[in-house]
Write an enzyme that holds these catalytic residues in place. Structure first.
Site, PDB file in Angstrom:
ATOM      1  N   ASP A  40       7.080  -7.337   5.005  1.00 55.12           N
ATOM      2  CA  ASP A  40       8.503  -7.471   5.363  1.00 55.12           C
ATOM      3  C   ASP A  40       9.244  -8.397   4.397  1.00 55.12           C
ATOM      4  OD1 ASP A  40       7.933  -5.965   7.807  1.00 55.12           O
ATOM      5  OD2 ASP A  40       7.047  -7.821   8.552  1.00 55.12           O
ATOM      6  N   HIS A  68       9.673   0.226   5.115  1.00 50.84           N
ATOM      7  CA  HIS A  68      10.576  -0.258   4.086  1.00 50.84           C
ATOM      8  C   HIS A  68      11.981   0.229   4.405  1.00 50.84           C
ATOM      9  CE1 HIS A  68       7.025  -0.423   1.010  1.00 50.84           C
ATOM     10  NE2 HIS A  68       6.973  -1.372   1.906  1.00 50.84           N
ATOM     11  N   LYS A 150     -13.255   7.077   7.314  1.00 55.18           N
ATOM     12  CA  LYS A 150     -13.421   7.221   5.867  1.00 55.18           C
ATOM     13  C   LYS A 150     -14.667   6.471   5.394  1.00 55.18           C
ATOM     14  CE  LYS A 150     -10.933   6.254   1.534  1.00 55.18           C
ATOM     15  NZ  LYS A 150      -9.646   5.795   0.960  1.00 55.18           N
TER      16      LYS A 150
END
Length: 494
Positions: A40, A68, A150
């Site tokens: 942020d 964003h 993953k």
């Protein structure tokens, strides 16, 4: 001591350096924008600024757990998965293999921004076939579980979705059962999700490329300006962040190479984005947090609410210990200091410059959460400027005390190197942390007496070049200062 040198046999067997095979050209270098705190910081605004003349903007890690916000012509765009540089209609956006892609979220995000003015995004978006697919997690975006799958080698990738859908479906069902075992309260409409995923196949197929080949051609083809937009930030990195209260990917500079499939030699400028104070979302240690009127004022003035989570951000004074730590990892070549205008109303401003644990100053950023919780921050107090900076468009237009605040940050982030054992024998401005004269005494014989030097101008150029070659990353200067929400409010210093 070990010394290394390069040696390569020439094609004709000669040892002549002039006849040795030449290294291939490095190619285009990427410019990287990374968060230096807990996220942020205003990375989107910096990316938007740099994307004005970029050809390509990339995301290398994270997913739509990132957020964003970019303001263009008074229109506010929110991005989570798409690289925010895609606002520039001339930019090609690339989502790399290190990103977790939530397909419904991707299209929803794109369509919302399309209604605000985003142009032809489907023609300008490229997705790596090695990116993983996800749909659940800690920010309800699928990040944590997908990265877990993953690592366990049971994940599903975009290339799997576009290959044999029957086999993909079988693997999806197995993975869904694993998720349910891990999260007993989780409800997954397996058949319904598979129908949705199949519907996305034809839509995303034109966007998908072999990411490694695509990136290689971008780096070694015609000259291009390539920008990499980091998500999250250094203190949320899975390895270097405030573990376990971190994200699931490497959001430091190493993640650029692994998340795009490119070598480190193609990394160029690395810009660190620093908010003029510190914020954090969620739980975890926060040494400079102000749980008082100061924190409340920073939160209110800065409108500190998470783009992704909607949660109020915790607020505190700028902590240069963690900024320096982020710089050690990333090697920032310059800094972008954002939201300076939020400090306009403070009569005095504190800046954290050191940590103490059990009354002992520590020279590092603690890895352990319990230790970090006990840290006592040493502050330096600077005078405020009590005036509005939001209209400033050059450094000279900033109040004198605001200028001093910026310079103070620059002076305290850069590391030092020493030429003796005394603290007074430290020179600011080089990459080397500690240079012991005896190591190089033979090598530098008859050049210069390093032990007498107390500033970098005392070193003869040849000694500097051979022993402690300065690096742009050693002392990052502030290149941009943000005093508002739009790209026009970014003051460029050099």
């Amino acid at each position: 001591y070990l010394f290394f040198w390069e040696s390569a046999a020439a094609p004709n067997g000669s040892d002549s350096p002039s006849k040795r095979a030449q290294r291939p050209a490095v190619g285009n270098r990427v410019t990287v924008v990374l968060g230096a705190q807990w996220g942020d910081e205003g990375k989107g605004k910096v990316v938007d600024l740099l994307a004005q003349d970029a050809n390509m903007v990339c995301r290398c890690q994270g997913g739509n757990n990132a957020g964003h916000t970019v303001v263009v012509d008074s229109v506010e765009y929110d991005f989570h998965l798409l690289p925010s540089g895609i606002i520039n209609p001339k930019v090609t956006a690339f989502i790399g293999n290190g990103v977790v892609i939530h397909l419904p979220g991707l299209f929803d995000e794109a369509e919302k921004n399309e209604r605000k003015g985003l142009e032809e995004w489907e023609k300008r978006l490229i997705i790596s076939d090695r990116a993983h697919i996800g749909n659940l997690g800690t920010t309800k975006k699928g990040i944590g579980p997908v990265y877990s799958a993953k690592a366990a080698r049971s994940g599903l990738r975009i290339c799997d979705l576009l290959a044999d859908f029957t086999k993909f479906s079988e693997r999806y069902k197995v993975l869904a059962q694993q998720y349910k075992a891990m999260y007993p309260t989780l409800e997954i409409d397996i058949e319904g999700e598979l129908v949705k995923l199949k519907d996305y196949v034809e839509r995303i197929k034109p966007m998908v490329r072999d990411g490694v080949h695509y990136m290689y051609e971008a780096l070694h083809g015609p000259p291009k300006k390539i920008l990499v937009e980091g998500a999250n930030a250094a203190l949320l990195d899975i390895d270097f962040g405030t573990y376990p209260f971190v994200t699931s990917s490497n959001c430091t500079v190493g993640g650029v190479c692994t998340g795009l499939g490119m070598p480190p030699q193609n990394v160029g400028e690395v810009y660190g984005v620093v908010k003029a104070y510190t914020t954090r979302v969620g739980i975890g240690a926060f040494p400079s947090e102000q749980s008082n009127d100061i924190g409340e004022l920073l939160q209110t003035r800065g409108k500190e609410v998470g783009v992704t989570t909607g949660r109020k951000r915790r607020c505190g004074w700028l902590d240069l210990v963690l900024i320096k730590y982020a710089h050690m990892i990333n090697g920032f070549t310059a800094l972008a200091l954002t939201k300076l205008d939020i400090l306009d109303v403070f009569a005095e401003i504190k800046v954290g410059v050191a940590y103490k644990v059990d009354n002992q100053t520590i020279p590092h950023f603690p890895a352990n959460q319990e230790v970090l919780q006990r840290v006592e921050v040493e502050y330096e107090t600077l005078p405020g400027w009590n005036s509005d900076t939001s209209a400033a468009r050059s450094f000279d237009e900033l109040p004198e005390n605001a200028q001093k605040y910026v310079r103070f940050i620059e002076e305290h982030v850069g590391p030092t190197f020493g030429v003796g054992d005394e603290s007074a024998a430290c020179i600011r401005g080089f990459t080397v942390t500690r240079l012991h004269v005896n190591v190089f005494s033979d090598y530098l014989r008859n050049l210069v007496s390093l032990s007498a030097c107390k500033q970098n101008t005392d070193l003869r150029p040849v000694a500097v070049e051979r022993a402690v070659t300065p690096s742009p990353a050693s002392v990052p200067s502030v290149k941009w200062i943000g005093v508002g929400k739009s790209r026009e409010s970014m003051i460029q210093l050099f």
